[in-house]
Design a protein around this motif. Structure first.
Motif: not given
Length: 689
Positions: A249-260
């Protein structure tokens, strides 16, 4: 971490990493031996305890492989046995005698009003084999109930009955627990991501890690003769699924933040691994090191749990940092469908709710900090009157037949019904050992029962039910009497109840040793990670407050709603381990992000930004972890139900109260002093209003 991020995000290297991971995992699954871990937890006092020494010495006796079944027969209405019921009882005794290794010893003992009978049946031991224990119990039940008339109840209790009921309680729970845990995680991931496909990737990665952990732990246990039972494997699965999902959850949330922020998803993942990786590594490392502290325990069960779960968390950590980034990356941005994050889109991972929470805490930090401390203190008051230690009849859920039988026997025979001890004395000290035993309060009788290799066995009848405070008190007094008698040297008190007492005492010693070690480990990790002394002390104090509050809330729940009279002996240590090691994870996730933002915004603005950014994902992670620990209640063991409940309460308090309110409030009150003695960093932007 940056080098690892580049390796996992390259156009070719990401595919290579994923292919190598799949091949390595396939090879490990194929090569590692398959083991079964459905066995019930064994009783295991320390090797140097008197009861363990007695158990080893008894192997030299001719009847060393014998066990005892206790058949209890009682009329349902408390009336005396009728002629028909007496005839059934005599036939049952004859049938049980034919099954016994000592037929002449199988005689019914009637209570005063002849409404109940106890039949002690010495039988050949099943050698600890689960299937053999159950088959033997089924055979005895079949004989005891054959031709039973109306108005009579029959129960199989004693060592054979309890062992069989314990084995049956754990039968099939391994698979059932795994399926329910995976189902709970899948449901919560779907609700968290709101995507029909995204949840599959982290779930498959975590499930693979759990499967690998079970194989590795099973292989190591078999190789080094470590007793890993169904309860340990159940806790292992819960930890791997809970912690592994948290990391995902933490990694994917940070990844999603980067995709924005980036068109190139590889750049986004590179930033996610470099940004979240250190926090995930520190979190997992803290849990692994804390679990390894159990290797200093005197009880083999504690050491086995520590080793097994440390391996499981290490594998979950490796899967999250080595396999998950490549697996998510190769699936493309569309994995988030229908809410695909793109540059310029609304930043949905920063809900306004958490921004409002941060601003609210910042307005009145001292008041909120004081209020949360008061709430935690009120919950901790629930510990008043708490006890540690359950009797044998209180340790299983569901009121199995062996528990019912002991309860009926206790009611029918009163003080005449108790347990027995096995005392070994050197042959020349047998007579004075018998005489001394008869002077001890709570001892009903003491008789010599065989000799072998210089040791005489003395069977001592003790008042009080098995593993009760009354029985334990008698054992302590008996041992003290022997120790104070100058004519006796080397007399040992053993038997199942003595072993349980020795195990309880060892549990207390383990708590006193392991709990400070865990606190020290967590403190050192936080010091290294945060480069501060004050912040780690404050974070540990908040986690300790959460532990006592959840223990108090659990005690109130157990005594007033669930009917558990006390904590099981290992609950306090295990709950402390999981709450401190796992609970500090959320503080690590929050404070590492706050420290990162501090360089840009300063302490107060940085903490507010960290709470706003991480609030959603940490809350989701906490709910997942709390939910999977509740699944431990599937196992029909009071200890696991208590551990699951307490950890669930503690994790929810950590994520919803401590991490959300108390820690930010402390940072807002202290400002730059929160990071003392780290050098003061001035805020470079205006504070949000």
């Amino acid at each position: 971490m940056k080098h690892l991020a580049r390796l996992q995000t390259g156009r070719i290297s990401s595919l290579v990493v994923l292919a190598v991971a799949v091949l390595a995992l396939g090879a490990l699954f194929a090569l590692l031996p398959t083991t079964s871990n459905d066995s019930a937890p064994p009783s295991s006092a320390p090797d140097d305890a008197d009861s363990s020494r007695v158990a080893r010495l008894l192997k030299a006796f001719p009847d060393a492989d014998q066990s005892l079944a206790l058949v209890v027969v009682a009329t349902g209405d408390g009336s005396a046995f009728s002629a028909e019921q007496t005839a059934y009882l005599e036939a049952a005794v004859a049938g049980l005698a034919a099954e016994s290794v000592a037929p002449q010893a199988v005689r019914p003992q009637l209570n005063e009003d002849r409404s109940a009978a106890m039949i002690a049946v010495p039988v050949e031991g099943a050698g600890g084999e689960s299937e053999a224990i159950v088959e033997q119990a089924d055979r005895l039940r079949e004989i005891a109930t054959e031709g039973r008339p109306d108005g009579v109840d029959t129960y199989l209790s004693g060592a054979v009955g309890f062992q069989a009921d314990t084995v049956n309680a754990f039968a099939g729970t391994d698979v059932r627990l795994l399926l329910v845990t995976a189902g709970v995680v899948a449901l919560l991931l779907i609700l968290t991501y709101r995507s029909p496909v995204l949840w599959l990737v982290p779930l498959l990665v975590v499930a693979t890690g759990d499967g690998l952990a079970r194989f590795v732990v099973g292989a190591i246990a078999e190789r080094f003769d470590i007793a890993v039972d169904a309860s340990i494997m159940g806790i292992l699965s819960v930890l791997v699924f809970g912690a592994g999902t948290n990391y995902a959850l933490l990694l994917i949330a940070r990844y999603r933040e980067g995709l924005l922020a980036h068109e190139d998803r590889r750049v986004a993942m590179r930033e996610a691994v470099a940004g979240a990786g250190p926090a995930i590594l520190a979190s997992g490392g803290t849990v692994v090191l804390s679990l390894l502290m159990l290797l200093f325990a005197s009880l083999s069960g504690n050491r086995a749990l520590g080793l097994a779960c440390a391996i499981g968390i290490a594998i979950a950590l490796a899967m999250a940092l080595l396999v998950l980034p490549a697996a998510v990356l190769v699936c493309g941005r569309g994995l988030f469908w229908p809410f695909v994050p793109r540059p310029g889109a609304e930043r949905t991972e920063r809900p306004s709710f958490w921004g409002r929470v941060g601003r609210g805490v910042r307005r009145r930090p001292a008041t909120i900090a004081a209020a949360t401390v008061v709430v935690l203190g009120i919950l901790a008051v629930g510990l008043l009157g708490a006890r540690i230690g359950l009797s044998q009849t209180e340790q299983l859920l569901g009121d199995p037949e062996s528990v019912q039988g002991e309860r009926v026997a206790t009611e029918a025979f009163g003080s005449d019904y108790g347990t027995s001890l096995t005392v070994l004395a050197p042959d020349d000290q047998a007579a004075p050992a018998v005489a001394s035993a008869k002077t001890v309060t709570g001892v009903g009788d003491a008789t010599v029962s065989g000799a072998a290799e210089g040791w005489t066995r003395i069977m001592i009848a003790v008042e009080g039910g098995s593993q009760t405070d009354e029985a334990f008190s008698t054992i302590r007094d008996l041992r003290e009497t022997y120790a104070d008698d100058a004519t006796l040297d080397g007399v040992l008190v053993g038997g199942p109840d003595a072993s349980a007492l020795d195990e309880n005492d060892a549990d207390a010693r383990d708590r006193n040793l392991i709990i400070p070690l865990i606190v020290l480990v967590v403190f050192l990790v936080l010091v290294v990670l945060l480069r501060s002394l004050l912040a780690p002390v404050l974070l540990i104090l908040t986690v300790l407050a959460t532990f006592f509050a959840s223990l108090g809330a659990g005690n109130l729940l157990f005594q007033n709603l669930l009917g558990f009279p006390a904590f099981d002996n290992r609950v306090v240590l295990y709950a402390f381990l999981f709450l401190v090691a796992l609970g500090v994870d959320y503080n690590i996730f929050l404070t590492t992000r706050a420290r990162e933002e501090r360089a840009r915004l300063g302490t107060r603005d940085g903490m507010q930004e960290a709470l706003s950014v991480t609030g959603g994902v940490i809350t989701s992670a906490g709910i997942v972890l709390a939910a999977v620990f509740v699944v431990l209640g599937i196992l029909p063991v009071v200890a696991l139900a208590q551990i699951g409940t307490i950890v669930c309460i503690g994790v929810l308090l950590d994520t919803l109260v401590v991490r959300t309110l108390l820690v930010p409030a402390l940072a807002f009150v202290l400002g730059e002093r929160f990071w003392w003695p780290a050098r003061h960093v001035k805020s470079r932007v205006n504070s949000p209003r």
